[in-house]
Scaffold this motif. Structure first.
Motif, PDB file in Angstrom:
ATOM      1  N   MET A 492       0.829  -1.213   0.000  1.00  0.00           N
ATOM      2  CA  MET A 492       0.000   0.000   0.000  1.00  0.00           C
ATOM      3  C   MET A 492       0.855   1.251   0.000  1.00  0.00           C
ATOM      4  O   MET A 492       2.007   1.247   0.424  1.00  0.00           O
ATOM      5  CB  MET A 492      -0.932   0.025   1.220  1.00  0.00           C
ATOM      6  CG  MET A 492      -0.276  -0.078   2.591  1.00  0.00           C
ATOM      7  SD  MET A 492       0.623   1.362   3.215  1.00  0.00           S
ATOM      8  CE  MET A 492      -0.695   2.546   3.359  1.00  0.00           C
ATOM      9  N   THR A 493       0.276   2.345  -0.522  1.00  0.00           N
ATOM     10  CA  THR A 493       0.846   3.673  -0.362  1.00  0.00           C
ATOM     11  C   THR A 493      -0.209   4.572   0.263  1.00  0.00           C
ATOM     12  O   THR A 493      -1.413   4.346   0.117  1.00  0.00           O
ATOM     13  CB  THR A 493       1.299   4.296  -1.696  1.00  0.00           C
ATOM     14  OG1 THR A 493       0.169   4.446  -2.557  1.00  0.00           O
ATOM     15  CG2 THR A 493       2.364   3.445  -2.360  1.00  0.00           C
ATOM     16  N   ARG A 494       0.257   5.580   0.953  1.00  0.00           N
ATOM     17  CA  ARG A 494      -0.645   6.531   1.616  1.00  0.00           C
ATOM     18  C   ARG A 494      -0.004   7.914   1.531  1.00  0.00           C
ATOM     19  O   ARG A 494       1.175   8.072   1.834  1.00  0.00           O
ATOM     20  CB  ARG A 494      -0.866   6.125   3.072  1.00  0.00           C
ATOM     21  CG  ARG A 494      -1.648   7.115   3.908  1.00  0.00           C
ATOM     22  CD  ARG A 494      -1.895   6.584   5.320  1.00  0.00           C
ATOM     23  NE  ARG A 494      -0.669   6.135   5.967  1.00  0.00           N
ATOM     24  CZ  ARG A 494      -0.615   5.574   7.184  1.00  0.00           C
ATOM     25  NH1 ARG A 494      -1.738   5.366   7.858  1.00  0.00           N
ATOM     26  NH2 ARG A 494       0.536   5.200   7.708  1.00  0.00           N
ATOM     27  N   ALA A 495      -0.790   8.889   1.115  1.00  0.00           N
ATOM     28  CA  ALA A 495      -0.267  10.252   0.992  1.00  0.00           C
ATOM     29  C   ALA A 495      -1.352  11.240   1.371  1.00  0.00           C
ATOM     30  O   ALA A 495      -2.538  11.030   1.089  1.00  0.00           O
ATOM     31  CB  ALA A 495       0.219  10.515  -0.429  1.00  0.00           C
ATOM     32  N   VAL A 496      -0.947  12.331   2.001  1.00  0.00           N
ATOM     33  CA  VAL A 496      -1.862  13.426   2.279  1.00  0.00           C
ATOM     34  C   VAL A 496      -2.083  14.191   0.981  1.00  0.00           C
ATOM     35  O   VAL A 496      -1.128  14.523   0.271  1.00  0.00           O
ATOM     36  CB  VAL A 496      -1.293  14.361   3.357  1.00  0.00           C
ATOM     37  CG1 VAL A 496      -2.225  15.539   3.595  1.00  0.00           C
ATOM     38  CG2 VAL A 496      -1.054  13.599   4.653  1.00  0.00           C
ATOM     39  N   ALA A 497      -3.346  14.446   0.643  1.00  0.00           N
ATOM     40  CA  ALA A 497      -3.671  15.202  -0.563  1.00  0.00           C
ATOM     41  C   ALA A 497      -3.258  16.655  -0.362  1.00  0.00           C
ATOM     42  O   ALA A 497      -3.834  17.367   0.464  1.00  0.00           O
ATOM     43  CB  ALA A 497      -5.158  15.100  -0.867  1.00  0.00           C
TER      44      ALA A 497
END
Length: 677
Positions: A492-497
């Motif tokens: 998975m990847t996770r980033a703040v928009a």
């Protein structure tokens, strides 16, 4: 009839205060055993808070003695305790330090010599210590009063609260080293929150690296005899029948009810966070408020706030114990705020909701192999403290044809069916983000006025599942967290928009303090907390609020104190939410403030060390404020918010800054248009 009822409730609240052990001290991490973060002190009021001056600043010395790359992996989130005529707290490296409450001078210091090569998954961090008095020991006996701490390298340490000398009769020369399962690296498992000590039992949780693997370490809660260090019991929150998973650990602070002999655990999600195909069912007792018998570890009750969590919506906040007016009489409850912005209010004896909680249908069609819960629990009485849905048309940007359009593209490209939209290979909008709503700072409760206060954060995460075939050697884009989720078919990847200017894509406010009348189920006020002053060019202070992981301290004097991601301690009017005062800090105070009385003067103190994960400046200070003494004028470190012309000038400068930005952007756009004409 309503006014007499309110007067009766206030009288009962005052009586409770008089009978409580809260007194004028701050003896527990959350102020008292139940984490109310309420002080009966009244010396500082809305009328005189503008006269606060900096009393003292103490530096731990870490900034000078540690390598810069090590300090970049720290979070100074400790809240001092006022015990044994000392302010006692821990540094991110688990040094325990006692200060003189009036001058900030160091009285003693204990260093457990934490290795700085272990790279703890959740940064070097110590939110606080616990205090306990052994009533069986003689008045002058060594270690009659003890300080307990869990460490980044998984030890539980007991010190004499008066001297800082290890308690020889606890474990081996004052410490117990926890037995852990095989770890990928030493920092995968650590202790970051303060232990709780109840009925002679010391209880600790743990913090474990997220999204590494399916078969992660178990989230076992451990209890030890507070006198000897002998193990008393273990409790694994996750029911493992038919489940391949770990975690459900308790990384956030716990609460305790001494009279009932109960300890209350806020449990986290099972592993891994964003795909749960190997852990079918609701995953009891993960994502739950769990009540245990403190002396035996026996399960009394459990209430789950998220079924089969695949959003990292674990419980990050200390359960708040309070006695509230429900409209049908006074009742002992557990108040649990969440990352989603929900507030669950549970009966303290049974765990049953005080007001109805509905099981509502939520989005389905998860990733391959996923087995989602068809419903999730929604409280019906207290409204959500933050918005829970965002559309591509509801984004923010200073430059409409660049910032706003790129933010819109990020949201529009991801799956976005509202709260509890499952993670996907397309990318999924998670809003509130996994660090949103109410975080580890928890809520505060005023027992006299029956008002709940909480800091909240608003931001958007884009979570994307990466098929295993392409995960090997995958290089995540800048600004993206990457989790292998080994043993699952997806990484998975996770980033703040965020926009190209580094601004959050959702509209401000990004951080608010919220006051709630629990009985009425009504939000009384919202107030933005924090500005861009310490991040924007030229120190422009846009009043958009900052994300707020830290909590609030409230007083009977009518004030609510908090830090933020900018370098100020703030005071708000507890009745109206109006910001009244700002005290300048050396770096942001991303910790819970506390207040205490010392030699007739009320002080307010906060740890100011910044927040490495949020990109703030890093420091190593504890700063205290008090009212100016006769002949002593408020300094540049302290100011009232409504100084003449201050707001007008700030808005004028901010407006001019925006105009300049827009002019530059328009000029560049015209040049580009001519080039391609």
């Amino acid at each position: 009839m309503r006014k007499p009822v309110r007067l009766l409730a206030a009288f009962v609240g005052l009586c409770c205060l008089c009978l409580s052990s809260l007194a004028l001290a701050w003896e527990h991490w959350g102020g008292d055993r139940g984490g109310s973060r309420f002080s009966p002190l009244t010396q500082i009021t809305p009328g005189n808070v503008g006269n606060l001056v900096r009393a003292w600043e103490f530096r731990t010395g870490d900034l000078d003695s540690r390598a810069p790359e090590v300090m970049k992996r720290t979070k100074f989130q400790a809240t001092p305790l006022l015990v044994e005529d000392s302010l006692i707290f821990c540094s991110p490296f688990n040094e325990v330090i006692a200060l003189d409450p009036g001058s900030g001078a160091q009285k003693w210091r204990y260093d457990p010599k934490i290795s700085t090569s272990q790279r703890p998954a959740n940064r070097y961090n110590c939110r606080g210590v616990a205090y306990w008095v052994d009533d069986r020991a003689g008045a002058n006996a060594a270690c009659r009063a003890r300080i307990f701490m869990g460490t980044n390298d998984v030890r539980v340490i007991a010190l004499d609260a008066r001297t800082g000398i290890p308690c020889e009769d606890f474990g081996s020369h004052g410490e117990v080293r926890l037995a852990t399962p095989p770890l990928e690296w030493p920092g995968e498992f650590q202790i970051t929150s303060a232990p709780v000590i109840i009925r002679g039992v010391a209880i600790v949780g743990s913090s474990i690296a997220d999204n590494r693997r399916v078969e992660a370490p178990a989230g076992t809660v451990r209890a030890f005899d507070a006198r000897t260090g002998v193990a008393r019991w273990n409790f694994d929150p996750l029911v493992h029948s038919g489940v391949i998973a770990g975690h459900a650990n308790v990384w956030a602070p716990m609460s305790m009810d001494e009279d009932r002999g109960l300890v209350f655990l806020p449990t986290s999600s099972p592993s891994p966070d964003f795909w749960g195909g190997k852990r079918p069912g609701n995953n009891d007792h993960a994502n739950s408020v769990v009540a245990l018998r403190a002396e035996t570890g026996e399960l009394v009750w459990s209430f789950q706030t998220v079924h089969h969590d695949v959003w990292d919506y674990d419980l990050p906040a200390q359960p708040t114990l309070a006695r509230i007016d429900t409209g049908e009489g006074m009742r002992d409850v557990v108040i649990q705020p969440t990352k989603q912005g929900f507030v669950f209010v549970l009966d303290r004896d049974t765990g049953k909701p005080v007001w109805p909680v509905e099981e509502r249908s939520v989005p389905q069609s998860g990733a391959e192999g996923e087995q989602l819960s068809p419903t999730q629990p929604f409280p019906t009485h207290v409204p959500a403290l933050v918005p829970q849905r965002i559309s591509a048309d509801d984004v923010f940007g200073l430059i409409p044809f660049r910032d706003r359009s790129l933010c819109r593209e990020q949201i529009a490209a991801a799956r976005n069916d509202g709260l509890y939209t499952p993670p996907s290979t397309q990318g999924t909008v998670v809003y509130p983000m996994t660090g949103g709503g109410v975080n580890w700072g928890g809520a505060a409760f005023d027992p006299v006025n029956q008002i709940l206060y909480a800091n909240t954060s608003r931001a958007v995460h884009i979570v994307k599942l990466i098929p295993r075939a392409t995960a090997q050697g995958f290089n995540p884009p800048p600004g993206h967290d990457f989790g292998q989720q080994i043993g699952a078919p997806f990484a998975m990847t996770r980033a703040v928009a965020m926009s190209p200017l580094g601004l959050l894509c959702n509209k401000p406010p990004w951080g608010e303090m919220v006051a709630v009348d629990l009985k009425a189920g009504k939000v009384l006020w919202r107030s933005r907390v924090g500005t861009t002053e310490d991040r924007a060019p030229l120190g422009i202070a846009f009043g958009w609020g900052t994300p707020l992981v830290n909590g609030v301290a409230i007083t009977a004097g009518g004030l609510a104190f908090t830090g933020a991601m900018d370098a100020y301690l703030r005071a708000f009017d507890a009745r109206s939410g109006e910001e009244l005062w700002q005290g300048r800090l050396p770096v942001p105070g991303v910790a819970n403030p506390m207040t205490y009385l010392w030699q007739g003067e009320q002080y307010v103190a906060i740890g100011a060390g910044g927040h490495s994960e949020s990109g703030t400046t890093i420091g190593d200070s504890v700063v205290a404020f008090r009212l100016a003494r006769p002949g002593e004028a408020p300094s540049l470190w302290s100011r009232t918010v409504d100084r003449p012309g201050g707001r007008f000038m700030a808005k004028a400068i901010a407006f001019a800054f925006v105009v300049v930005l827009l002019a530059i952007a328009a000029w560049r756009w015209r040049r580009r248009a001519k080039r391609f004409a």
